[in-house]
Design a protein around this motif. Structure first.
Motif, PDB file in Angstrom:
ATOM      1  N   GLU A 183      36.451  33.797  34.562  1.00 28.81           N
ATOM      2  CA  GLU A 183      36.400  35.266  34.489  1.00 28.81           C
ATOM      3  C   GLU A 183      36.429  35.856  36.207  1.00 28.81           C
ATOM      4  O   GLU A 183      37.005  36.777  36.291  1.00 28.81           O
ATOM      5  CB  GLU A 183      34.927  35.572  33.884  1.00 28.81           C
ATOM      6  CG  GLU A 183      34.791  37.306  33.809  1.00 28.81           C
ATOM      7  CD  GLU A 183      33.534  37.699  33.261  1.00 28.81           C
ATOM      8  OE1 GLU A 183      32.671  36.987  32.616  1.00 28.81           O
ATOM      9  OE2 GLU A 183      33.169  38.803  33.699  1.00 28.81           O
ATOM     10  N   TYR A 184      35.702  35.020  36.893  1.00 29.79           N
ATOM     11  CA  TYR A 184      35.882  35.523  38.373  1.00 29.79           C
ATOM     12  C   TYR A 184      37.321  35.479  38.853  1.00 29.79           C
ATOM     13  O   TYR A 184      37.634  36.353  39.556  1.00 29.79           O
ATOM     14  CB  TYR A 184      34.897  34.506  39.295  1.00 29.79           C
ATOM     15  CG  TYR A 184      34.886  34.996  40.577  1.00 29.79           C
ATOM     16  CD1 TYR A 184      33.939  35.865  40.965  1.00 29.79           C
ATOM     17  CD2 TYR A 184      35.612  34.235  41.632  1.00 29.79           C
ATOM     18  CE1 TYR A 184      33.959  36.456  42.433  1.00 29.79           C
ATOM     19  CE2 TYR A 184      35.637  34.811  42.908  1.00 29.79           C
ATOM     20  CZ  TYR A 184      34.611  35.765  43.515  1.00 29.79           C
ATOM     21  OH  TYR A 184      34.681  36.211  44.603  1.00 29.79           O
ATOM     22  N   LEU A 185      38.046  34.429  38.322  1.00 33.32           N
ATOM     23  CA  LEU A 185      39.153  34.366  39.025  1.00 33.32           C
ATOM     24  C   LEU A 185      40.273  34.963  38.125  1.00 33.32           C
ATOM     25  O   LEU A 185      41.597  35.454  38.718  1.00 33.32           O
ATOM     26  CB  LEU A 185      39.772  33.112  38.954  1.00 33.32           C
ATOM     27  CG  LEU A 185      39.039  32.000  39.984  1.00 33.32           C
ATOM     28  CD1 LEU A 185      39.253  30.470  39.831  1.00 33.32           C
ATOM     29  CD2 LEU A 185      39.168  32.370  41.346  1.00 33.32           C
ATOM     30  N   GLY A 186      40.011  35.649  36.882  1.00 31.18           N
ATOM     31  CA  GLY A 186      40.926  36.087  36.069  1.00 31.18           C
ATOM     32  C   GLY A 186      41.761  35.475  35.310  1.00 31.18           C
ATOM     33  O   GLY A 186      42.842  35.683  35.169  1.00 31.18           O
ATOM     34  N   MET A 187      41.251  34.002  35.144  1.00 33.44           N
ATOM     35  CA  MET A 187      41.989  33.128  34.371  1.00 33.44           C
ATOM     36  C   MET A 187      41.379  32.689  33.193  1.00 33.44           C
ATOM     37  O   MET A 187      40.532  33.528  32.631  1.00 33.44           O
ATOM     38  CB  MET A 187      41.943  31.945  34.985  1.00 33.44           C
ATOM     39  CG  MET A 187      42.480  31.830  36.472  1.00 33.44           C
ATOM     40  SD  MET A 187      44.455  32.106  36.705  1.00 33.44           S
ATOM     41  CE  MET A 187      44.719  30.236  36.201  1.00 33.44           C
ATOM     42  N   LYS A 188      41.811  32.071  32.288  1.00 35.04           N
ATOM     43  CA  LYS A 188      41.287  31.437  30.962  1.00 35.04           C
ATOM     44  C   LYS A 188      40.302  30.311  31.129  1.00 35.04           C
ATOM     45  O   LYS A 188      40.918  29.506  31.768  1.00 35.04           O
ATOM     46  CB  LYS A 188      42.249  31.549  29.844  1.00 35.04           C
ATOM     47  CG  LYS A 188      43.338  32.649  29.432  1.00 35.04           C
ATOM     48  CD  LYS A 188      44.206  32.369  28.270  1.00 35.04           C
ATOM     49  CE  LYS A 188      45.307  33.337  28.239  1.00 35.04           C
ATOM     50  NZ  LYS A 188      46.315  33.069  28.858  1.00 35.04           N
ATOM     51  N   PRO A 189      39.328  30.341  30.212  1.00 36.93           N
ATOM     52  CA  PRO A 189      38.560  29.183  30.439  1.00 36.93           C
ATOM     53  C   PRO A 189      39.292  27.907  30.117  1.00 36.93           C
ATOM     54  O   PRO A 189      39.019  26.875  30.839  1.00 36.93           O
ATOM     55  CB  PRO A 189      37.461  29.243  29.336  1.00 36.93           C
ATOM     56  CG  PRO A 189      37.379  30.823  29.176  1.00 36.93           C
ATOM     57  CD  PRO A 189      38.651  31.258  29.420  1.00 36.93           C
TER      58      PRO A 189
END
Ligand SMILES: *Cc1c(COP(=O)(O)O)cnc(C)c1O
Length: 381
Positions: free
Chosen positions: A43-49
């Motif tokens: 979430e912090y990086l704007g990526m998917k888990p």
């Protein structure tokens, strides 16, 4: 207490999180807390888990990354080679060697201490499979140029972003673009898990391999552990390692991530700005350059002391109880990584003779940095 070069900034909130894992969850291995940290990082990086793989150290993340990338490349006539700047923590070199590849030491740019792409290009061979740029002192210098270089030469990019959690290159967070990006969460990095790291990739195959390889290459074991179970009838098809993160570490990391934007980044940037104001333009000193379009959250504060005055500066600081460090002894000077001396690395050796790392961590106050700067200015006057 005397001034420290670097230190972990942890307190009640981290202690409560660990206590909750110990006393309430009672499961210390890799489980729900690790899953939550991977979600928080994504979430912090704007990526998917599913693009984030946590590990027990940053070195482990680099090792898994190089190994996964190498598994996709076919090389004949020797081991695969990875281009890497010689001015880095020995972890970068060891991770490449651990993955069965040869770390090819490249020179750095004197202004930044980051990879010199022209030098890297001269060291290409038919066995070169990847380049490992290092965000030296958190500087994502030439991030796009490095990706373009790799694309043109058909190389993979495993970025050693151990210094650069929280940094941005032209508005994009480090870890949100590129090929494979590795972070460290060891005790003194921009955020800590106690020990820890992670890799992030846009290549689903790299993620899948690394995710299994951190659990001895037991297939899909991560998903089972996150669901609170295990693989009791596993298959294993390749070499694996015991590199997963524990719930205790993840609990610390989740608290740290929550403190990053509010506390750690403003503090590191405020202290760095004082260093820059007081030391810029002083004769005999040179600060490392950064791109004004990048957002740099310094993990370390290296300063170049010119004209052979480095030791005098270090001694003046030591006399006032101010510690200094060296980042880094170039890896091609280490016995294990020496390979002939036909390829000189003059800028890295010059920087090694000049660089002094000054205290930097969110536990310092502005007056500490003022004292360090005044002492240095006096020493080179
Ligand atoms: C800290 C660091 C690493 C390794 O991270 P660990 O978590 O300590 O294993 C790798 N590269 C660089 C440049 C580092 O500073």
């Amino acid at each position: 207490m005397s001034m420290r070069l670097s230190r972990s900034i942890v307190g009640e909130a981290e202690a409560r999180a660990v206590s909750r894992v110990l006393l309430e969850d009672g499961y210390l291995g890799m489980g729900n807390e690790v899953r939550l940290l991977e979600e928080d990082l994504a979430e912090y990086l704007g990526m998917k888990p599913q693009q984030v793989v946590t590990t027990n150290t940053g070195t482990a993340a680099l090792h898994l990354a190089v190994e996964a990338v190498a598994a996709q490349c076919h090389v004949t006539g020797g081991k695969p080679e990875v281009l890497v700047p010689t001015l880095t923590f020995v972890a970068s070199f060891q991770a490449i060697a651990a993955a069965g590849c040869v770390p090819v030491a490249c020179d750095v740019l004197p202004e930044t201490g980051t990879l010199d792409l022209a030098d890297a290009e001269r060291r290409l061979t038919p066995r070169t499979i990847a380049v490992m740029p290092v965000d030296y002192a958190s500087n994502p210098w030439q991030a796009d140029e490095t990706l373009n270089f790799a694309r043109k030469k058909g190389l993979r990019v495993v970025e050693d972003a151990a210094h650069a959690f929280g940094c941005k290159s032209r508005g994009r967070k480090i870890g949100s673009f590129g090929d494979v990006v590795c972070f460290s969460f060891d005790g003194i990095k921009n955020i800590t898990c106690g020990e820890g790291g992670c890799l992030i990739s846009f290549d689903a195959e790299v993620v899948r391999m690394a995710s299994d390889a951190r659990l001895l290459s037991v297939e899909n074991d991560s998903q089972k552990r996150f669901a609170g179970t295990r693989s009791w009838d596993p298959d294993v098809k390749r070499q694996g390692w015991r590199y997963h993160m524990s719930n205790i570490m993840a609990a610390i990391g989740r608290v740290q991530l929550g403190r990053l934007d509010r506390e750690f980044i403003p503090s590191r940037r405020r202290l760095t700005a004082i260093y820059e104001q007081r030391l810029a333009g002083v004769a005999g000193l040179e600060l490392l350059h950064t791109d004004p379009e990048d957002f740099v959250v310094r993990h370390i504060m290296p300063l170049r002391v010119l004209h052979g005055h480095k030791d005098a500066v270090k001694e003046a600081l030591a006399a006032r109880g101010i510690p200094t460090g060296v980042h880094y002894k170039p890896n091609h000077l280490l016995s294990f990584f020496k390979r002939g001396n036909s390829n000189p690395l003059p800028h890295a050796e010059q920087l090694y003779a000049e660089l002094v790392t000054l205290p930097l961590h969110p536990g310092l106050i502005p007056q500490d940095v003022e004292e360090v700067c005044a002492t240095i200015r006096h020493a080179v006057d």
